[in-house]
Design a protein around this motif. Sequence first.
Motif, PDB file in Angstrom:
ATOM      1  N   GLN A 117     -13.776 -13.534  -0.743  1.00 11.76           N
ATOM      2  CA  GLN A 117     -13.866 -12.148  -0.856  1.00 11.76           C
ATOM      3  C   GLN A 117     -12.918 -11.986  -1.935  1.00 11.76           C
ATOM      4  O   GLN A 117     -11.697 -11.727  -1.812  1.00 11.76           O
ATOM      5  CB  GLN A 117     -13.607 -11.378   0.552  1.00 11.76           C
ATOM      6  N   LEU A 118     -13.150 -11.770  -3.243  1.00 13.17           N
ATOM      7  CA  LEU A 118     -12.478 -11.805  -4.616  1.00 13.17           C
ATOM      8  C   LEU A 118     -11.481 -10.512  -4.232  1.00 13.17           C
ATOM      9  O   LEU A 118     -10.370 -10.561  -4.752  1.00 13.17           O
ATOM     10  CB  LEU A 118     -13.171 -11.568  -5.699  1.00 13.17           C
ATOM     11  N   TYR A 119     -11.964  -9.385  -3.873  1.00 16.36           N
ATOM     12  CA  TYR A 119     -11.134  -8.021  -3.807  1.00 16.36           C
ATOM     13  C   TYR A 119     -10.651  -7.753  -2.266  1.00 16.36           C
ATOM     14  O   TYR A 119     -10.053  -6.700  -2.187  1.00 16.36           O
ATOM     15  CB  TYR A 119     -12.067  -7.068  -4.401  1.00 16.36           C
ATOM     16  N   GLY A 120     -10.521  -8.831  -1.435  1.00 18.22           N
ATOM     17  CA  GLY A 120     -10.226  -8.535  -0.321  1.00 18.22           C
ATOM     18  C   GLY A 120      -8.645  -8.271  -0.291  1.00 18.22           C
ATOM     19  O   GLY A 120      -8.367  -7.332   0.704  1.00 18.22           O
ATOM     20  N   PHE A 121      -7.891  -8.713  -0.982  1.00 14.47           N
ATOM     21  CA  PHE A 121      -6.439  -8.342  -0.886  1.00 14.47           C
ATOM     22  C   PHE A 121      -6.121  -7.026  -1.227  1.00 14.47           C
ATOM     23  O   PHE A 121      -5.244  -6.276  -0.592  1.00 14.47           O
ATOM     24  CB  PHE A 121      -5.707  -9.276  -2.074  1.00 14.47           C
ATOM     25  N   LEU A 122      -7.140  -6.291  -1.908  1.00 14.08           N
ATOM     26  CA  LEU A 122      -6.818  -4.839  -2.112  1.00 14.08           C
ATOM     27  C   LEU A 122      -7.006  -3.972  -0.913  1.00 14.08           C
ATOM     28  O   LEU A 122      -6.541  -2.885  -0.780  1.00 14.08           O
ATOM     29  CB  LEU A 122      -7.948  -4.531  -3.155  1.00 14.08           C
ATOM     30  N   SER A 123      -7.842  -4.352   0.060  1.00 20.51           N
ATOM     31  CA  SER A 123      -7.926  -3.679   1.195  1.00 20.51           C
ATOM     32  C   SER A 123      -7.262  -4.290   2.566  1.00 20.51           C
ATOM     33  O   SER A 123      -7.310  -3.734   3.339  1.00 20.51           O
ATOM     34  CB  SER A 123      -9.376  -3.699   1.625  1.00 20.51           C
ATOM     35  N   ARG A 124      -6.579  -5.236   2.231  1.00 26.38           N
ATOM     36  CA  ARG A 124      -5.814  -6.018   3.528  1.00 26.38           C
ATOM     37  C   ARG A 124      -4.835  -5.026   4.041  1.00 26.38           C
ATOM     38  O   ARG A 124      -4.211  -4.292   3.605  1.00 26.38           O
ATOM     39  CB  ARG A 124      -5.023  -7.183   2.803  1.00 26.38           C
ATOM     40  N   GLY A 125      -5.171  -5.084   5.599  1.00 29.30           N
ATOM     41  CA  GLY A 125      -4.230  -4.406   6.387  1.00 29.30           C
ATOM     42  C   GLY A 125      -4.788  -2.801   6.611  1.00 29.30           C
ATOM     43  O   GLY A 125      -4.115  -2.056   7.204  1.00 29.30           O
ATOM     44  N   THR A 126      -5.788  -2.578   6.054  1.00 31.68           N
ATOM     45  CA  THR A 126      -6.424  -1.097   6.062  1.00 31.68           C
ATOM     46  C   THR A 126      -7.487  -1.161   7.201  1.00 31.68           C
ATOM     47  O   THR A 126      -7.927  -2.360   7.434  1.00 31.68           O
ATOM     48  CB  THR A 126      -6.777  -0.695   4.756  1.00 31.68           C
ATOM     49  N   SER A 127      -7.907   0.088   7.474  1.00 34.16           N
ATOM     50  CA  SER A 127      -8.921   0.234   8.565  1.00 34.16           C
ATOM     51  C   SER A 127     -10.403  -0.206   7.650  1.00 34.16           C
ATOM     52  O   SER A 127     -11.217  -0.490   8.446  1.00 34.16           O
ATOM     53  CB  SER A 127      -9.067   1.448   8.896  1.00 34.16           C
ATOM     54  N   TRP A 128     -10.369  -0.476   6.239  1.00 36.27           N
ATOM     55  CA  TRP A 128     -11.413  -0.677   5.471  1.00 36.27           C
ATOM     56  C   TRP A 128     -11.443  -2.369   5.093  1.00 36.27           C
ATOM     57  O   TRP A 128     -11.959  -2.635   4.280  1.00 36.27           O
ATOM     58  CB  TRP A 128     -11.811   0.198   4.623  1.00 36.27           C
ATOM     59  N   ASP A 129     -10.419  -3.125   5.676  1.00 35.94           N
ATOM     60  CA  ASP A 129     -10.296  -4.277   5.394  1.00 35.94           C
ATOM     61  C   ASP A 129     -11.382  -5.133   5.036  1.00 35.94           C
ATOM     62  O   ASP A 129     -12.379  -5.347   6.112  1.00 35.94           O
ATOM     63  CB  ASP A 129      -9.238  -5.365   6.571  1.00 35.94           C
ATOM     64  N   LEU A 130     -11.899  -5.430   4.107  1.00 39.88           N
ATOM     65  CA  LEU A 130     -13.266  -6.207   3.557  1.00 39.88           C
ATOM     66  C   LEU A 130     -13.426  -7.269   4.767  1.00 39.88           C
ATOM     67  O   LEU A 130     -14.685  -7.496   5.256  1.00 39.88           O
ATOM     68  CB  LEU A 130     -13.351  -6.650   2.230  1.00 39.88           C
ATOM     69  N   LEU A 131     -12.915  -8.222   4.769  1.00 42.82           N
ATOM     70  CA  LEU A 131     -12.957  -9.216   5.899  1.00 42.82           C
ATOM     71  C   LEU A 131     -13.183  -9.081   7.180  1.00 42.82           C
ATOM     72  O   LEU A 131     -14.177  -9.465   7.920  1.00 42.82           O
ATOM     73  CB  LEU A 131     -12.004 -10.659   5.670  1.00 42.82           C
ATOM     74  N   GLU A 132     -12.273  -8.256   7.776  1.00 38.45           N
ATOM     75  CA  GLU A 132     -12.349  -7.713   9.341  1.00 38.45           C
ATOM     76  C   GLU A 132     -13.666  -6.831   9.402  1.00 38.45           C
ATOM     77  O   GLU A 132     -14.188  -7.224  10.278  1.00 38.45           O
ATOM     78  CB  GLU A 132     -11.108  -6.942   9.426  1.00 38.45           C
ATOM     79  N   VAL A 133     -13.693  -5.929   8.582  1.00 36.51           N
ATOM     80  CA  VAL A 133     -14.876  -5.189   8.586  1.00 36.51           C
ATOM     81  C   VAL A 133     -16.331  -6.052   8.470  1.00 36.51           C
ATOM     82  O   VAL A 133     -17.171  -5.996   9.426  1.00 36.51           O
ATOM     83  CB  VAL A 133     -15.051  -4.052   7.654  1.00 36.51           C
ATOM     84  N   GLU A 134     -16.162  -6.980   7.668  1.00 35.58           N
ATOM     85  CA  GLU A 134     -17.541  -7.851   7.453  1.00 35.58           C
ATOM     86  C   GLU A 134     -17.839  -8.523   8.612  1.00 35.58           C
ATOM     87  O   GLU A 134     -18.798  -8.450   9.366  1.00 35.58           O
ATOM     88  CB  GLU A 134     -17.393  -8.623   6.218  1.00 35.58           C
ATOM     89  N   GLN A 135     -16.891  -9.047   9.255  1.00 33.68           N
ATOM     90  CA  GLN A 135     -16.817  -9.719  10.454  1.00 33.68           C
ATOM     91  C   GLN A 135     -17.393  -8.879  11.680  1.00 33.68           C
ATOM     92  O   GLN A 135     -18.056  -9.169  12.806  1.00 33.68           O
ATOM     93  CB  GLN A 135     -15.516 -10.556  11.105  1.00 33.68           C
TER      94      GLN A 135
END
Length: 175
Positions: free
Chosen positions: A47-65
């Motif tokens: 997830q190339l841009y995952g670090f940009l959303s890390r720790g937010t309610s829209w964290d890319l990896l967490e939301v995807e999972q």
Amino acid sequence: SEVEAYLRQRLPALLCGRPAVTAVAPLGEEVWQVALEGHPPVVAKHQLYGFLSRGTSWDLLEVEQQVLDLLLREHCPVPRVLAVDAGTQFIFYEHRGSRTLDDLAQEAGPRACRSYLDQAIAGLCRIEQVCSLHQNLLVEHLNPAADLPALRQAWEQAGQQAAQGLEWLSRSRGL
């Protein structure tokens, strides 16, 4: 490559039984198929841009999972998430086969092709239905920049920039 070295070193520790990686092949940009000793293959996505959303309610990896887990519980045709490595922004899925819908359509006759298309449409409709039913859970994970007012504003800005570009192009061409 760095990705292959990472996958060979890290992936076994994330999976049950610690299977050794036997091969890594690119499937697309930032996506790889990983062959494992004595286990079905795994798909790894960075997830190339995952670090940009890390720790937010829209964290890319967490939301995807979370979304894929929800869809699976509701019997939707999506891959199961096997592991997530938030430190490197990798997510690992079960491999669902190497043949695409296009491959099947090319290989099958019209009757089988229609059946595959019907299944794909039914699967997409089920996903839409489940997302609609669970909208209250999903909406809290939207990036604030993706709400309706923000999207309308971005669309208006894009239209204005396109119009300015066309005017400039027309002037520069003497039209």
